[in-house]
Design an enzyme around this catalytic site. Structure first.
Site, mmCIF file in Angstrom:
data_model
loop_
_atom_site.group_PDB
_atom_site.id
_atom_site.type_symbol
_atom_site.label_atom_id
_atom_site.label_comp_id
_atom_site.label_asym_id
_atom_site.label_seq_id
_atom_site.Cartn_x
_atom_site.Cartn_y
_atom_site.Cartn_z
ATOM 1 N N ARG A 166 0.821 -1.212 0.000
ATOM 2 C CA ARG A 166 0.000 0.000 0.000
ATOM 3 C C ARG A 166 0.857 1.265 0.000
ATOM 4 O O ARG A 166 0.475 2.269 -0.598
ATOM 5 C CB ARG A 166 -0.955 0.030 1.201
ATOM 6 C CG ARG A 166 -2.075 -1.019 1.177
ATOM 7 C CD ARG A 166 -2.917 -1.010 -0.057
ATOM 8 N NE ARG A 166 -3.930 -2.062 -0.049
ATOM 9 C CZ ARG A 166 -3.726 -3.322 -0.452
ATOM 10 N NH1 ARG A 166 -2.544 -3.720 -0.904
ATOM 11 N NH2 ARG A 166 -4.710 -4.192 -0.439
ATOM 12 N N SER A 172 15.057 14.908 3.443
ATOM 13 C CA SER A 172 16.097 13.928 3.799
ATOM 14 C C SER A 172 15.467 12.651 4.346
ATOM 15 O O SER A 172 14.511 12.709 5.125
ATOM 16 C CB SER A 172 17.036 14.508 4.849
ATOM 17 O OG SER A 172 18.034 13.558 5.188
ATOM 18 N N GLU A 193 1.834 1.858 -3.506
ATOM 19 C CA GLU A 193 0.669 2.362 -4.241
ATOM 20 C C GLU A 193 0.451 3.850 -3.943
ATOM 21 O O GLU A 193 0.116 4.622 -4.845
ATOM 22 C CB GLU A 193 -0.556 1.535 -3.847
ATOM 23 C CG GLU A 193 -1.782 1.909 -4.648
ATOM 24 C CD GLU A 193 -2.931 0.974 -4.341
ATOM 25 O OE1 GLU A 193 -2.816 -0.239 -4.585
ATOM 26 O OE2 GLU A 193 -3.956 1.452 -3.831
#
Lengths: 150, 150, 150, 150, 150, 150, 150, 150, 150, 150
Positions: free
Chosen positions: E91, E117, E94
């Site tokens: 996920r 960073s 995604e």
């Protein structure tokens, strides 16, 4: 670049060569450079000097933009960086699959730790006539470069 | 297979050769076969006849399971089927990237539509002495196979 | 090979170095060779001469099989041939992504068509002290090799 | 984007620079910025301030759409995210293959757990004259960033 | 390395934590460090100071080789460098597919050309109770690093 | 589709926003929706209601084909499905490499076997001012979905 | 983990089931859970409650380490993340190749912008007897999740 | 082919359907074929008979070249042959990752060694109303094909 | 599985066949099944009935665990799912590269939209003697399966 | 090349064949060459002699540029070098996955170490009528090439 793209360059050179009815072997005689090197120039893999570019332009009737492009330093690589599908080219990959490690061992047994240069390098193709079927002979010759220590 | 695995086979042959202090060039003389072909047998890429396997077994003091394994038909491929990381081997891939399409054109201009066989094929390595640095010469020679029509 | 595998070799050398409490900088002083080159020997990427191998064996108390293995010609490549996940190493790939083509153009504008050798090559690491945060300085220096024509 | 695409931007800038007969070294003098950084701006890998964009526009006679595009924040990456085929660029990948893990160990032995920044970073190219063949010197210098704990 | 391998290290630490019946939240309280950071130490992604390693060794009854290994600088990367198959981890990939370019634009609109960073960086997980189903809240916070010019 | 393609849609929206001199933060105020969500609509990753599409059309002076396209259900994915080369986006992949497994363990220790939804999900970006350098704060919040048994 | 690895877990459960002569359909009756879900537990893709683990341990005569492992939260994914070679499994990938986009359009035409959950989800297999050859019926049923706006 | 390309075909059919204000469910009623099959015809994954093509041409006011193209035998595959990025489609890949091996075992336990055909195959989508959130039901039904021996 | 792994199974069967001095052609006669099918059983790609497994066990003197394993439903695929390196096997991939699309067109011109089954399928190998060199004849024969509409 | 590109060539030939209402079987009769070979010429995988090109040009009313292009030596490969998505073509890859190693063993047991040529090779397709469903018969026949030793 505003210069012709590599594939346009190749297509124009191939079409001009075909229109003049010249083979790479004919260009080898006319230019005093090897046919494989000339073919690599056609594929955007090598750089011509101004004199070489001019001589080729005259022979093939090239357009000035093409003549200029032959003198650029190309981003090299004439194949997609994957296993090639063309059977003639694939066989050279297969040769490295089957004979790559043996070749490394024999070269290093003869020369020590280092490599054969692919830059200070020549490549020739010859036809070896044979009654059982002609043979293709490919000769590669590169400077041995030993690993530096520091 | 219950036979030694390819990497075990290679390791055993390399260790035996080292123990006897023999180079591939020495084996070329002793067996009457080219050093590159012998190295390819060590890497499980070629098949020995019973006589060749016996002669090698005597020279290197091999175990009978190794002698038998040299006579099997191997699943070939001495590299992972990806771009190799070893610089010596990589240079041959780079040569195909830079000179692959030019080579195809020159071979087909000389021979017609077909390929250089990688099966009915030999490969030799020579050292060319040169005051500016010795050179590696690799000669590949394969039968030309024209495409069949039907 | 019946010799120790590359990762076993690396592990044994690292353990011996740690047991002696030596840094690569200490080995640089003791051996008269650069710390990066010595680290590359530890990772199976370089070859020691018999004298260098002996000196290292004495310093680290190495086993004779390790000492012999340091003199072999390794199959090089210390990373899987994919994009590395380690952030320190990845940054060098990112540098090539962002600055690779600019670097090529600047080098070729200064030197012509050719490459920087990665064989006749040295690599050094220095610490540059800076009140706003110390800086890592990496210096690469390789022979320029111009493309040969034939 | 309705702005020129990265490759159009690069081509227009390269053509303008060629038409004026300027090298990146000339631009370094004229703009007071390093030639590698300027080349990275040409490849759409860096962002100019309005003053820098104006100065470059005047020098090269650029079109206002190009001048505006130089001030955008680009999506970076000048290579396809695969192993590059160009020999000059490939050598830097090979350097990481052969010297990547040694480099990591030497940097971390000197600095602790962290990385060299590729953002707070400079890159310079120099020619080192040498009677045995000139050498390319590439200097990378980035801030060391230690890993934060929380 | 002669030190335990990363997966052995992870397995030993997980088994010790389970044997003591401690959660990462318990370790957060006991060590005064965030539970995500402690879990990243368990997965060989972070480095402990000698004091931190000792405290953890006492809490979990660790073997001295494990305690020493926690102080090494690990080669980072807890996933294979491919798209992960585990649904919870996927996920997050995604999210970057769907929201990656929007996120880049919003960050750069607020901060200019540069990055967040991932080294000077913290990551926290909270449970947000909600009658329609509890929610997972993940907070990432990293220093903004502007691109340097030179 | 006869509708504008996703990249044409993005380019037209970006050009219109730039022409009006609006930031995503301005659009957040004008539309009453989060700036990240609005940017995801610009990249063809989300669907507007007719009212939202109209309001945006009025604000940006959009063409009716664009207004209609904002109401389609897009095929999502704003990146090529490979490791991204842009440094800002890559850092989020690196975060998952280094902290992915730790994050999974901490979430599942708090919530049980299941995932954080990437659909019933919000994403916010904030600037945290800090004298040592401002920080980027990214907050992800998704419903926890437990695995169903049947 | 010091717990059995996923493939050891699968092998032990499969061997125990075979030794008892039970099918997954028999386990469905005995445990009151669907045979596909039980098979997914055997493959380390699901988590049992303590009661479920105990009941299964009694039925199959499992070792306590296996019983404990069934209650862990697994890292999911029962296939290598590549195109599978097994013909039965490949057909489901082919179905997505041929019918994936049509399926997306039909689902979104019926439900709006969102997805079918693979977490709040069930999967059943039935045999449909047919004189021209029996048919396999696979029924997937998941909650529709609409995309959230914020 | 001189016929419209698959993506042109899809775009023209989608635009015509939208202009007529028809859903795939409306086409199911008008043509007497399932909405998923009709959508697969729109995506160039199936072949219409002359009568079906005519009926559709009349309903949607199609151009004769489109009507002819619907009767060709397409080269199938509506997705790039990689892991898809669209969340709705990805979930079906995730289902195979998590439930693929369990599904194989349950099907083969019921039917023996063989596969579910993806050719003699139907696929249906239904909406299951549910107060806790509607559910998507996908039913796949294919002939079982046992492996032949010879 | 607690059953022998596929490669152990193959190795045991190959060793037993070699010990008895039998070829696959001998097994074809003894078992009344084709030599290619028998070889596919040896490679864990097919399933034997109890009678077939028994007959083979008697002929080769197999261990009962092997005899049982021959009756399982294997996860099929005898090659890594990449381009194979073995030259004999690679040629079949090359045949599909060169003749794949022509083959598709000719089959569909003769049969309509559908496929040749690889399940209800046989494969035979014959030697065709020829004075210019013997020829390998491979005959594949599978049921034509027309696409179903619904 | 200035000659038509391979896909343009294929499209023009296919359109001309369709306009004349000819099948590949009709062309087989008219040209005295096999229909599969003719289809491979259409896909740019084979080379026609001047007579063959002329005969085809007359039959199909081809443009002279097409007639010339049929006599070039093509860069072969009619598929992307990945696993194909089209179900008819995929089945041939699946056949190699399931039967590749068995096929290798049976061929080498009959012929020794070597390969079946894919160059000195023919491929035929026949329809085998069968009351239970017609069958596709594909016959491949290539010269056996034994590995050379040197």
């Amino acid at each position: 670049m505003a210069a012709p793209s590599p594939s346009t360059l190749t297509a124009s050179l191939m079409a001009a060569k075909k229109a003049k009815g010249l083979s790479f072997a004919d260009l080898e005689v006319a230019l005093g450079l090897d046919e494989v090197w000339i073919a690599s120039l056609f594929y955007g893999q090598a750089t011509a000097s101004p004199e070489e570019a001019e001589k080729l332009a005259t022979l093939l009737g090239l357009d000035p933009a093409i003549t200029a492009a032959l003198q650029e330093f190309p981003t090299k690589g004439s194949l997609d960086p994957v296993i090639p599908t063309d059977p003639l080219i694939y066989r050279f990959y297969e040769i490295m699959q089957v004979y790559g490690m043996p070749l490394k061992d024999v070269i290093q047994e003869k020369f020590g730790d280092g490599i054969m240069s692919a830059i200070d390098f020549t490549l020739d193709v010859d036809k070896v006539e044979d009654p059982k079927g002609d043979r293709v002979k490919v000769t590669m010759c590169g400077k041995f470069l030993p690993y530096k220590k520091w």
